[in-house]
Design a protein around this motif. Sequence first.
Motif, PDB file in Angstrom:
ATOM      1  N   LEU A  14      -5.314   1.818  14.064  1.00 34.48           N
ATOM      2  CA  LEU A  14      -5.827   0.526  13.635  1.00 34.48           C
ATOM      3  C   LEU A  14      -5.682  -0.511  14.731  1.00 34.48           C
ATOM      4  N   ILE A  15      -4.522  -0.499  15.394  1.00 35.18           N
ATOM      5  CA  ILE A  15      -4.272  -1.470  16.464  1.00 35.18           C
ATOM      6  C   ILE A  15      -5.286  -1.238  17.591  1.00 35.18           C
ATOM      7  N   ALA A  16      -5.509   0.037  17.916  1.00 35.22           N
ATOM      8  CA  ALA A  16      -6.449   0.367  18.994  1.00 35.22           C
ATOM      9  C   ALA A  16      -7.856  -0.092  18.628  1.00 35.22           C
ATOM     10  N   GLY A 250      -4.656  -7.650   4.026  1.00 38.28           N
ATOM     11  CA  GLY A 250      -3.833  -7.986   5.184  1.00 38.28           C
ATOM     12  C   GLY A 250      -2.512  -7.225   5.181  1.00 38.28           C
ATOM     13  N   ILE A 251      -1.886  -7.145   4.003  1.00 39.15           N
ATOM     14  CA  ILE A 251      -0.602  -6.451   3.897  1.00 39.15           C
ATOM     15  C   ILE A 251      -0.768  -4.969   4.239  1.00 39.15           C
ATOM     16  N   ILE A 252      -1.808  -4.369   3.691  1.00 42.37           N
ATOM     17  CA  ILE A 252      -2.035  -2.941   3.943  1.00 42.37           C
ATOM     18  C   ILE A 252      -2.386  -2.708   5.405  1.00 42.37           C
ATOM     19  N   LEU A 253      -3.229  -3.604   5.947  1.00 44.46           N
ATOM     20  CA  LEU A 253      -3.630  -3.483   7.342  1.00 44.46           C
ATOM     21  C   LEU A 253      -2.410  -3.524   8.258  1.00 44.46           C
ATOM     22  N   GLY A 254      -1.411  -4.317   7.871  1.00 48.03           N
ATOM     23  CA  GLY A 254      -0.186  -4.393   8.664  1.00 48.03           C
ATOM     24  C   GLY A 254       0.616  -3.105   8.617  1.00 48.03           C
ATOM     25  N   GLY A 255       0.334  -2.253   7.637  1.00 46.70           N
ATOM     26  CA  GLY A 255       1.018  -0.966   7.587  1.00 46.70           C
ATOM     27  C   GLY A 255       2.101  -0.879   6.530  1.00 46.70           C
ATOM     28  N   THR A 256       2.203  -1.874   5.664  1.00 45.16           N
ATOM     29  CA  THR A 256       3.149  -1.773   4.558  1.00 45.16           C
ATOM     30  C   THR A 256       2.538  -0.839   3.516  1.00 45.16           C
ATOM     31  N   SER A 257       3.319   0.181   3.110  1.00 46.38           N
ATOM     32  CA  SER A 257       2.774   1.191   2.210  1.00 46.38           C
ATOM     33  C   SER A 257       2.740   0.704   0.780  1.00 46.38           C
ATOM     34  N   LEU A 258       1.629   0.985   0.096  1.00 49.45           N
ATOM     35  CA  LEU A 258       1.532   0.621  -1.319  1.00 49.45           C
ATOM     36  C   LEU A 258       2.451   1.459  -2.180  1.00 49.45           C
ATOM     37  N   MET A 259       2.989   2.537  -1.607  1.00 48.98           N
ATOM     38  CA  MET A 259       3.862   3.396  -2.392  1.00 48.98           C
ATOM     39  C   MET A 259       5.274   2.817  -2.487  1.00 48.98           C
ATOM     40  N   GLY A 260       5.516   1.728  -1.757  1.00 49.64           N
ATOM     41  CA  GLY A 260       6.791   1.044  -1.861  1.00 49.64           C
ATOM     42  C   GLY A 260       7.849   1.606  -0.933  1.00 49.64           C
ATOM     43  N   GLY A 263       8.017  -1.357   4.736  1.00 50.72           N
ATOM     44  CA  GLY A 263       7.178  -2.507   5.010  1.00 50.72           C
ATOM     45  C   GLY A 263       8.024  -3.646   5.531  1.00 50.72           C
ATOM     46  N   SER A 264       7.369  -4.575   6.191  1.00 47.18           N
ATOM     47  CA  SER A 264       8.124  -5.709   6.698  1.00 47.18           C
ATOM     48  C   SER A 264       7.249  -6.932   6.756  1.00 47.18           C
ATOM     49  N   ILE A 265       7.907  -8.076   6.834  1.00 46.52           N
ATOM     50  CA  ILE A 265       7.193  -9.350   6.899  1.00 46.52           C
ATOM     51  C   ILE A 265       6.357  -9.416   8.171  1.00 46.52           C
ATOM     52  N   TRP A 266       6.892  -8.897   9.288  1.00 49.44           N
ATOM     53  CA  TRP A 266       6.136  -9.018  10.531  1.00 49.44           C
ATOM     54  C   TRP A 266       4.887  -8.162  10.512  1.00 49.44           C
ATOM     55  N   ARG A 267       4.957  -7.036   9.849  1.00 50.38           N
ATOM     56  CA  ARG A 267       3.736  -6.249   9.662  1.00 50.38           C
ATOM     57  C   ARG A 267       2.692  -7.070   8.919  1.00 50.38           C
ATOM     58  N   THR A 268       3.145  -7.750   7.878  1.00 48.36           N
ATOM     59  CA  THR A 268       2.217  -8.568   7.094  1.00 48.36           C
ATOM     60  C   THR A 268       1.613  -9.669   7.953  1.00 48.36           C
ATOM     61  N   VAL A 269       2.441 -10.347   8.760  1.00 48.26           N
ATOM     62  CA  VAL A 269       1.939 -11.415   9.626  1.00 48.26           C
ATOM     63  C   VAL A 269       0.875 -10.857  10.565  1.00 48.26           C
ATOM     64  N   ILE A 270       1.169  -9.703  11.155  1.00 49.59           N
ATOM     65  CA  ILE A 270       0.214  -9.085  12.085  1.00 49.59           C
ATOM     66  C   ILE A 270      -1.064  -8.694  11.347  1.00 49.59           C
ATOM     67  N   GLY A 271      -0.916  -8.068  10.183  1.00 50.20           N
ATOM     68  CA  GLY A 271      -2.080  -7.606   9.419  1.00 50.20           C
ATOM     69  C   GLY A 271      -2.986  -8.762   9.008  1.00 50.20           C
ATOM     70  N   ILE A 272      -2.378  -9.802   8.470  1.00 47.45           N
ATOM     71  CA  ILE A 272      -3.153 -10.964   8.010  1.00 47.45           C
ATOM     72  C   ILE A 272      -3.850 -11.641   9.190  1.00 47.45           C
ATOM     73  N   MET A 274      -4.695 -10.242  12.094  1.00 49.61           N
ATOM     74  CA  MET A 274      -5.768  -9.364  12.549  1.00 49.61           C
ATOM     75  C   MET A 274      -7.006  -9.546  11.677  1.00 49.61           C
ATOM     76  N   LEU A 275      -6.775  -9.572  10.381  1.00 52.88           N
ATOM     77  CA  LEU A 275      -7.893  -9.746   9.448  1.00 52.88           C
ATOM     78  C   LEU A 275      -8.614 -11.063   9.728  1.00 52.88           C
ATOM     79  N   GLY A 276      -7.839 -12.109   9.993  1.00 49.47           N
ATOM     80  CA  GLY A 276      -8.414 -13.422  10.302  1.00 49.47           C
ATOM     81  C   GLY A 276      -9.292 -13.374  11.545  1.00 49.47           C
ATOM     82  N   PHE A 277      -8.793 -12.677  12.576  1.00 46.58           N
ATOM     83  CA  PHE A 277      -9.579 -12.580  13.812  1.00 46.58           C
ATOM     84  C   PHE A 277     -10.849 -11.761  13.597  1.00 46.58           C
ATOM     85  N   ILE A 278     -10.761 -10.734  12.792  1.00 49.59           N
ATOM     86  CA  ILE A 278     -11.949  -9.925  12.525  1.00 49.59           C
ATOM     87  C   ILE A 278     -13.025 -10.781  11.854  1.00 49.59           C
ATOM     88  N   GLN A 279     -12.601 -11.526  10.844  1.00 55.77           N
ATOM     89  CA  GLN A 279     -13.585 -12.337  10.110  1.00 55.77           C
ATOM     90  C   GLN A 279     -14.158 -13.443  10.992  1.00 55.77           C
TER      91      GLN A 279
END
Lengths: 317, 505
Positions: A14-16, A250-260, A263-272, A274-279
């Motif tokens: 995803l990062i690539a 954004g949370i999923i994009l950061g790599g936090t698993s929905l299975m629980g 996950g981490s806050i920084w993943r969420t920050v990165i994911g959200i 990234m999503l912002g830049f894409i849009q």
Amino acid sequence: MTIDWQQALRRHGLIAAFGLFLAAVAVGAEGFLTLGNILDVLRQVSITGTIALGVTFVVVTGRLDLSVGSMLTLLTVIVVDQHNAVGPFGAIALTLLAGLGIGAVNGVLVGLFRLNALIVTLAMLSLLQGVTLWYSGGSNVNVAGAGETWFAVFGRGSLLGVPVPVLIFLGGAVVASFFLKRTTFGRAVHAVGGNETASRFSGIATARTVAAAYVVSGLATAIAAIIMGSRVMGAQNTIGQGYELTVLAGIILGGTSLMGGSGSIWRTVIGITMLGFIQNGLLLLGFEYYVQWLVSWVVIIAAVWLDLAAKRGRVLA
Amino acid sequence: MTDVILSVAGITKTFPGVRALADVSFDVRAGEVHALMGENGAGKSTLMKVLAGLYKPDAGTITLRDEPVTITSPLVAREKGILLIHQELSLSPELSVAENIYLGAWPTNALGMLNKRKLRADAKAALDALGCDFGPDVRVGTLSIARQQMVEIARAQAFNADVVIFDEPTASLTDGERRQLFATIARLKSAGVGIVYISHKMDEIFEITDRITVLRDGQVQGTRITADTDLAGITRMMIGRDLASYFHRAREDFRDEVLRVEGLTHASLFSGVDLSVRAGEVLGLYGLVGAGRSELVETIFGLRHADAGRLIWKGQEIPFPTPRQAVDLGMALVPESRKEQGLVLGMGGRENVTLPHLAMFSSAGVMDRGREREVFDTYRDILDIKTTGPEQPVEKLSGGNQQKFVLAKWLCAAPSLIILDEPTRGIDVGSKSAIHELIAKLAEDGLAVIVISSEMPEVLGVSHRILTMTEGRISGSFTGDGMTEQALIDAVSQPANRAVQEDIA
């Protein structure tokens, strides 16, 4: 040493892909990688991002919170309307209380009564739409005297060139990360998401932990509503529509698993972000505004798929 | 040789960083029960999964009835005549017995519709051949574990399997059900089926197998004829050295009573249970699966609500605790299932060890990682846990090492009472012995210990006193010379027999 390309692709794919996308947009659209545009994107993601900080706690317990979209709408209507009624201090206090209260209701239903999280928060999404219309009577609300109130600082202010909402988002991320990573509460959240039964066998108050995660989600949404109200200086009855999915994407994009459990806050920050830049990049490339919904869909499906692929060790079932 | 039905030669399988199987060869003859033994991580399950088509080997050949075969999926394995009976059964509880037997291969008529009559008749034939006491129309979810296992075995019958692989088939069976299973295996055997039998239970291995192949570190250590070898010989092959002595009983030095329960009752699970345990004492609780042993200790620990009864802790009557209060009082429960109840598998050793004691390893709600790491290091050394570090997810560890982490998480808070529910289930001989030694040491250090086990040698070997439990009641109490296999069997089987007779009547 040989490189396991398949594994590398899964882990960093995803990062690539995001890097390639950034490069493509930078070539194709003027002004994409300028400081001004980057700050713009950060300001745009600060609202979804702030909500996502709270929802991350819920997702790490292995549950969902789909109610944050209409919660954002209702709380924004409240903060704007009450600003006119009781002034900025009172409006902020009431909004925070309402956010905590709604989170607590979700928390009690999912945590203590053990009802299905998807259903409970989807029903709350619907209920809050109703409450919003009842509260506002169906009309838009606006802050009276928008030019004079210090309330504008949360959405429109900036400090040393950095927009205040960005500071709130990133400051919130520091605080949230500390709680999720370093405190006993955060540890319990991870444990419940990782293995609820084993947590109970270890004396963890699992029901209370889950309930508290929803309260955190409500609090984060209230803070986002304050930013939103301050930025728009008004609120329509649909202002938060669809935010629940953008936040989740954004949370999923950061790599936090929905299975629980992970996950981490920084993943969420990165994911959200990234999503912002894409849009933003798609808009600059000349795509229509509504393409963002398609983007959310693609991101959610791709990220969930990759998450599952990593778990079962191959890409196809 | 003509009676060799399955032979594998030179099988090698490597996972990133691990060579799970290295040049493994062995064969199974028609009408033979061939045991596959080894410690956890020795490669048994990998080999089994290669045979069942779940893993593709890197090298080596599989020959079935003198023909080389390539097994690419479990369905192919079944078509070729190899059937794996998993430890966790793979049935659909909502479907009928007949539908499950032919799962994925249902007979159809000319229109492609399910041919129910043929399905039923074929399934009935398979069930009858095995002597099953239930019909093809029963919903599988309503059957006991033992009968569900029979449904899986009926698949072998229905598909004319040449080779049936059993993976720890008796792990959750009662003694009577185990007898029935052995009878069924004998039936398959006399029909010329080759059977691969995987189990950690030595008594079973010596009772029903013809040959034993031992794996260690992914390599075959040798194949022996069961009748020509003994426990010590096999153990030596498995762990590569002699095992000094199998059981260790703690020195008798009983002090004050730590826990007493009186008349403990849970409406549907057990009733009128009295027991007490003193510091320094190991109390064994023996009974068959389903007797209510785990439910009893879970109630004491606050995981279930008691309907009646009194709890006396260190001489004082206390209300029934929540799990949190139980931990704070100084109780510890090492549960029956370490993966589901004992550990958060995705977490590292450090976080698992401190999980029950978050308040103890934090100040003002903030975790003290330095102290967490200290306690992790301490217990890794004391219990000799093989792990790469405090953050390595415990799911990567062998069963024995996982179990040691479950013990560590309770021992690090110095409890007064430790309850061990099946502490050595499914773990290898070496770790078993280490855990038995530890139980003795804990008692000598002044802990009150309750050991639940359905392995008779274990409960006889470690306990000072044994209570037997049958159908939710304490059915006997034994000490000293009164603790014999026969006494325990008599105590647990009498009421059960009566129940069976009532069933028939």
